[in-house]
Design a protein around this motif. Structure first.
Motif, PDB file in Angstrom:
ATOM      1  N   SER A   1       0.835  -1.202   0.000  1.00 47.03           N
ATOM      2  CA  SER A   1       0.000   0.000   0.000  1.00 47.03           C
ATOM      3  C   SER A   1       0.868   1.249   0.000  1.00 47.03           C
ATOM      4  O   SER A   1       1.980   1.265   0.531  1.00 47.03           O
ATOM      5  CB  SER A   1      -0.910   0.018   1.229  1.00 47.03           C
ATOM      6  OG  SER A   1      -1.884  -0.996   1.137  1.00 47.03           O
TER       7      SER A   1
ATOM      8  N   ASP B   1      -3.902   4.676  -0.642  1.00 48.35           N
ATOM      9  CA  ASP B   1      -4.523   3.376  -0.373  1.00 48.35           C
ATOM     10  C   ASP B   1      -5.192   3.294   0.996  1.00 48.35           C
ATOM     11  O   ASP B   1      -5.643   2.216   1.397  1.00 48.35           O
ATOM     12  CB  ASP B   1      -3.469   2.265  -0.482  1.00 48.35           C
ATOM     13  CG  ASP B   1      -2.988   2.066  -1.907  1.00 48.35           C
ATOM     14  OD1 ASP B   1      -3.823   2.139  -2.824  1.00 48.35           O
ATOM     15  OD2 ASP B   1      -1.783   1.837  -2.116  1.00 48.35           O
TER      16      ASP B   1
ATOM     17  N   THR C   1       4.116  -1.878  -5.274  1.00 48.21           N
ATOM     18  CA  THR C   1       2.842  -1.277  -4.882  1.00 48.21           C
ATOM     19  C   THR C   1       1.710  -1.761  -5.780  1.00 48.21           C
ATOM     20  O   THR C   1       1.933  -2.280  -6.873  1.00 48.21           O
ATOM     21  CB  THR C   1       2.909   0.259  -4.968  1.00 48.21           C
ATOM     22  OG1 THR C   1       3.098   0.640  -6.329  1.00 48.21           O
ATOM     23  CG2 THR C   1       4.039   0.811  -4.109  1.00 48.21           C
ATOM     24  N   TYR C   2       0.497  -1.538  -5.317  1.00 49.92           N
ATOM     25  CA  TYR C   2      -0.676  -1.881  -6.119  1.00 49.92           C
ATOM     26  C   TYR C   2      -0.665  -1.102  -7.438  1.00 49.92           C
ATOM     27  O   TYR C   2      -0.974  -1.658  -8.499  1.00 49.92           O
ATOM     28  CB  TYR C   2      -1.959  -1.577  -5.347  1.00 49.92           C
ATOM     29  CG  TYR C   2      -2.218  -2.522  -4.200  1.00 49.92           C
ATOM     30  CD1 TYR C   2      -2.805  -3.760  -4.418  1.00 49.92           C
ATOM     31  CD2 TYR C   2      -1.883  -2.184  -2.895  1.00 49.92           C
ATOM     32  CE1 TYR C   2      -3.053  -4.641  -3.378  1.00 49.92           C
ATOM     33  CE2 TYR C   2      -2.115  -3.052  -1.844  1.00 49.92           C
ATOM     34  CZ  TYR C   2      -2.699  -4.286  -2.079  1.00 49.92           C
ATOM     35  OH  TYR C   2      -2.923  -5.150  -1.041  1.00 49.92           O
TER      36      TYR C   2
ATOM     37  N   ARG D   1      -8.793  -4.351  -7.574  1.00 53.92           N
ATOM     38  CA  ARG D   1      -8.350  -4.266  -6.191  1.00 53.92           C
ATOM     39  C   ARG D   1      -9.449  -4.850  -5.311  1.00 53.92           C
ATOM     40  O   ARG D   1     -10.637  -4.579  -5.507  1.00 53.92           O
ATOM     41  CB  ARG D   1      -8.088  -2.808  -5.825  1.00 53.92           C
ATOM     42  CG  ARG D   1      -7.595  -2.582  -4.408  1.00 53.92           C
ATOM     43  CD  ARG D   1      -6.138  -2.924  -4.248  1.00 53.92           C
ATOM     44  NE  ARG D   1      -5.727  -2.746  -2.863  1.00 53.92           N
ATOM     45  CZ  ARG D   1      -5.237  -1.609  -2.361  1.00 53.92           C
ATOM     46  NH1 ARG D   1      -5.097  -0.554  -3.173  1.00 53.92           N
ATOM     47  NH2 ARG D   1      -4.888  -1.516  -1.107  1.00 53.92           N
TER      48      ARG D   1
END
Length: 200
Positions: free
Chosen positions: A128, A133, A166-167, A185
């Protein structure tokens, strides 16, 4: 239904998403980072030929010890370098494994092994980045507490690692390496990545 069907954790929670992506008529599947084989055994109920690969010897030994799924081909190896044939799997799945390797290399290898028309399904972990996030973090905490009231949490025996990517970076990698893929997500600190390899 077996005893292991009653287990629950953040990875198992998304097994139905994986199983729902099995292509009609799929003849074979590859489970990358299979751990002790729970998902591989579920796949074997709907796919005739399942290969499950993992680097961890203890996990592979546990997987092979299960009576159900005795005909699954469990391979102790690094899937990045193991001599699987190109274009050889109708379905490739990976749950909580991609963050244990270079993500770009992993996606490229999966793309190479998938047969045209086949499906790739990844359930992954990423890092995150606050404050972007933060809403997902807070919702994840709430969802985890709710599930904890009704589920029996099972701690898997496989090695764990903190996700380095990271996402947002995973979404960018997926778009570049797997054009047309769908990135989503999820709560419980996971993302899903699904892709059908184009034919022709």
């Amino acid at each position: 239904m077996t005893v292991t069907d009653h287990r629950w954790n953040h990875n198992i929670h998304y097994h139905p998403l994986v199983l729902g992506a099995v292509p009609r008529g799929a003849k074979n599947a590859l489970d990358i980072g299979c751990g002790e084989g729970m998902l591989a055994r579920k796949l074997r109920r709907v796919v005739p030929d399942v290969v499950a690969v993992d680097l961890d010897e203890v996990s592979i030994d546990l997987a092979r010890a299960h009576d159900d799924g005795a005909d699954i081909d469990y391979v102790l190896a690094d899937f990045l370098t193991h001599p699987f044939e190109r274009d050889s799997f109708d379905l490739i799945v990976s749950v909580a494994t991609l963050h244990h390797m270079d993500a770009a290399m992993g996606l490229e290898r999966m793309r190479e092994l998938l047969r045209p028309g086949g499906n790739l399904v990844i359930i992954g972990l990423a890092r995150s980045r606050l404050p972007n996030d933060l809403p997902f973090e807070l919702l994840g905490i709430a969802a985890n507490r709710l599930h904890g009231l009704t589920k029996n949490h099972w701690e898997h025996p496989s090695p764990m690692a903190s996700p380095p990517v990271t996402y947002a970076t995973m979404k960018e990698l997926a778009a570049r390496i797997l054009p047309g893929s769908r990135y989503r997500r999820h709560l419980l600190w996971r993302y899903s990545l699904t892709w059908t390899r184009p034919v022709g």
